[in-house]
Write a protein that holds these residues in place. Structure first.
Motif, short mmCIF file in Angstrom:
data_model
loop_
_atom_site.label_atom_id
_atom_site.label_comp_id
_atom_site.label_asym_id
_atom_site.label_seq_id
_atom_site.Cartn_x
_atom_site.Cartn_y
_atom_site.Cartn_z
N ALA A 43 -4.76 -5.58 6.12
CA ALA A 43 -3.64 -5.76 5.18
C ALA A 43 -4.14 -6.33 3.85
N VAL A 44 -5.04 -7.30 3.90
CA VAL A 44 -5.58 -7.88 2.67
C VAL A 44 -6.41 -6.84 1.92
N ASP A 45 -7.22 -6.07 2.65
CA ASP A 45 -7.99 -4.99 2.00
C ASP A 45 -7.06 -4.02 1.28
N LEU A 46 -6.00 -3.60 1.96
CA LEU A 46 -5.04 -2.67 1.36
C LEU A 46 -4.36 -3.29 0.14
N TYR A 47 -4.01 -4.56 0.25
CA TYR A 47 -3.38 -5.29 -0.85
C TYR A 47 -4.33 -5.32 -2.06
N ASN A 48 -5.59 -5.62 -1.80
CA ASN A 48 -6.58 -5.67 -2.87
C ASN A 48 -6.84 -4.31 -3.49
N GLN A 49 -6.52 -3.24 -2.77
CA GLN A 49 -6.64 -1.87 -3.29
C GLN A 49 -5.43 -1.49 -4.13
N THR A 53 3.50 -3.56 -1.89
CA THR A 53 4.83 -3.70 -1.30
C THR A 53 4.73 -3.72 0.23
N ARG A 54 5.70 -4.35 0.83
CA ARG A 54 5.78 -4.41 2.29
C ARG A 54 5.79 -3.01 2.87
N GLU A 55 6.58 -2.13 2.27
CA GLU A 55 6.73 -0.77 2.78
C GLU A 55 5.40 -0.02 2.75
N GLU A 56 4.67 -0.13 1.64
CA GLU A 56 3.36 0.53 1.55
C GLU A 56 2.42 -0.01 2.61
N LEU A 57 2.37 -1.32 2.72
CA LEU A 57 1.44 -1.94 3.67
C LEU A 57 1.77 -1.56 5.10
N VAL A 58 3.05 -1.60 5.46
CA VAL A 58 3.45 -1.25 6.82
C VAL A 58 3.08 0.20 7.11
N THR A 59 3.41 1.10 6.19
CA THR A 59 3.11 2.52 6.39
C THR A 59 1.61 2.73 6.57
#
Length: 82
Positions: A43-49, A53-59
C-alpha cells in the motif's frame, strides 16, 4: 520493502490503513503479522507511486493480491518467472 515516508499526514495514514482493512474484509481474511506487513508495504509503495485515494489503493491491492493465499511467501505471483 517500502520506503516509509515519515512526513505522511494522519489523513494519508488513514487512507492507507482503510485500504488494507478493506482488502481484508473483501477477501474474508484474518490479518496475520506477515500478511499485514506485506499489504502495508504494498500500500505504501502504491501510495508513493501516486495512487492516493482509498478506491485506487483498494482496487490495486485486490488486483495484486487476489486472495489470502496470494500473500503466502511461496505463493506464485504475477511477477513469477517460469
Amino acid at each position: 520493502m517500502a520506503n516509509f515516508n515519515l512526513s505522511l499526514q494522519i489523513e494519508d495514514v488513514n487512507v492507507l490503513s482503510d485500504a488494507v482493512r478493506t482488502w481484508c474484509r473483501h477477501n474474508h481474511a484474518t490479518p496475520t503479522e506477515q500478511s499485514m506487513q506485506l499489504l502495508c508495504s504494498a500500500a505504501v509503495d502504491l501510495y508513493n507511486q501516486g495512487h492516493r485515494t482509498r478506491e485506487e489503493l483498494v482496487t490495486l491491492l485486490i488486483t495484486r493480491f487476489d486472495s489470502p493465499d496470494s500473500l503466502k511467501v511461496n505463493a506464485p505471483s504475477s511477477t513469477s518467472h517460469h
